[in-house]
Design a protein around this motif. Sequence first.
Motif, mmCIF file in Angstrom:
data_model
loop_
_atom_site.group_PDB
_atom_site.id
_atom_site.type_symbol
_atom_site.label_atom_id
_atom_site.label_comp_id
_atom_site.label_asym_id
_atom_site.label_seq_id
_atom_site.Cartn_x
_atom_site.Cartn_y
_atom_site.Cartn_z
ATOM 1 N N SER A 271 0.312 -0.952 0.045
ATOM 2 C CA SER A 271 -0.396 0.465 -0.035
ATOM 3 C C SER A 271 0.749 0.844 -0.241
ATOM 4 O O SER A 271 0.397 2.299 -0.666
ATOM 5 N N ALA A 275 1.186 4.463 -2.340
ATOM 6 C CA ALA A 275 1.024 5.376 -2.124
ATOM 7 C C ALA A 275 1.835 6.645 -2.624
ATOM 8 O O ALA A 275 1.601 8.083 -2.044
ATOM 9 N N LEU A 327 -6.350 8.068 -6.299
ATOM 10 C CA LEU A 327 -6.157 6.652 -5.543
ATOM 11 C C LEU A 327 -7.504 6.073 -4.493
ATOM 12 O O LEU A 327 -7.824 5.308 -4.374
ATOM 13 N N GLY A 331 -7.516 3.091 -5.570
ATOM 14 C CA GLY A 331 -6.567 2.179 -5.452
ATOM 15 C C GLY A 331 -6.823 0.706 -4.429
ATOM 16 O O GLY A 331 -6.040 -0.276 -5.384
#
Length: 449
Positions: A271, A275, A327, A331
Amino acid sequence: MKSNSSLRRVGFSFGAQIYSQIVNVGVQIMLVPILLHAWGAQSYGVWLLLSAVPTYLMFSDFGFTLSAKNEMTIKAAKGDSHGALVTYQSVFVLMAIVGAAVIVLIGAILFFVPLGSIFDLGALPEYQAKLVLFLLSLNVIICQFMGLSSAAIRASGRPATEIAITGTSRLLAGAVIAGFAVLGGSFVLVATMAAVESAAFIVAILLWLRTIAPWLKLGWSHASRQEIARLFHPSVSFMSQTFGQAFMISGPVIVLGMVANPVGVVVFSTSRTLARLGTTATNTIGAAIMPEYSRLFGLGNYALFRRLTFLHFMAALVLAALFYVSLSFLGGWLIAFWTKDQVKLVQPFFGLLMLAVVLEMLWTTLFIPLGAINRHVVTAHAYGLLALLGVIAGYFLAPGYGLNGIVAPLILVNVIMLVTAAVQLAKQSPKIDEAPGVAAIAAVPKLEK
């Protein structure tokens, strides 16, 4: 100086930065299958182990080359070519002394430390492993002088060329490693040729510098202890920021490895990698603009300096907002596609992580103009300390709150850093107004080209 000329220089630098980033990512991606094919998985693993250790020597110049880039650019823009030369030679002498000391220390450590009892070297004899490690460390020390050469290129008024040459040096280094490995070269040969390539490339750059900036002569006759002492604090503070980044990137993974299961580590790392693409984007923009901040400050064009700061921050704000919204919707799909459904997006953790990244994008944008004029000491030291405290806080929060407990301190750290960077940048306005005026602009008309 007209603002459109600044935009043109920034545009060229940004294009060069994109090229450099493509090279960095491309070399990392391409070397994996090439070296796996050439050496096999086990031997490649040993190479990764040996090559990972010398990367910590990238900190051996304690940030002096980055401070030198900013200082030399400012002085050159003012027309103070002698001052730029003093900085150039002072940092060269310092790096030569530090580099020699580090190499001697590494040699002594390798002589006494039994690597085979610490690491699994496979079929590689220990004496060869030590020689490879020494050569790779020597290569890293040699590459430190590439940073000093880059400072000279930037001071000569060619920031885009500096970025492009740095990227090209990494491309050639990757090509040498891959080429000799494919041809059947041993670890020792590959490490030797990597060091030879680095030294040859730097010599070529120095010869080229003699034609474009003959006033920047490499040597020690103009070196100054006072100059080294003056650059000490801004240089070490760059080091604090680097350690802060290391704490923020590696610390949470180590904490999760201590208090959580491996699945949590994978979810966090995957993650965060996605990000932090936002941070990579703003860092790329900032690296392209930083030389222009130094140049404008040196020229005394503080009005355009402030305007560029405002436009830079607004661009980062818009980019951060678009990144967060994108996102938020994509995401989960991106992580599933990327990992072939082996990793799932976890909420509210991912949303909190995105908030931390957005805040990081904003405060690091404000850090760029501070760093460009070597007024970043307070901000950088604050980040190093806060990052360490954030990781420690995550250690105590993770057992009860899981991934959310890891990311919550990161949000707080970035909020404090955003306020700190904004306050420090605001404090520079009176100092900027009191700095030497624009009378020196006429002394360097060639920099207007």
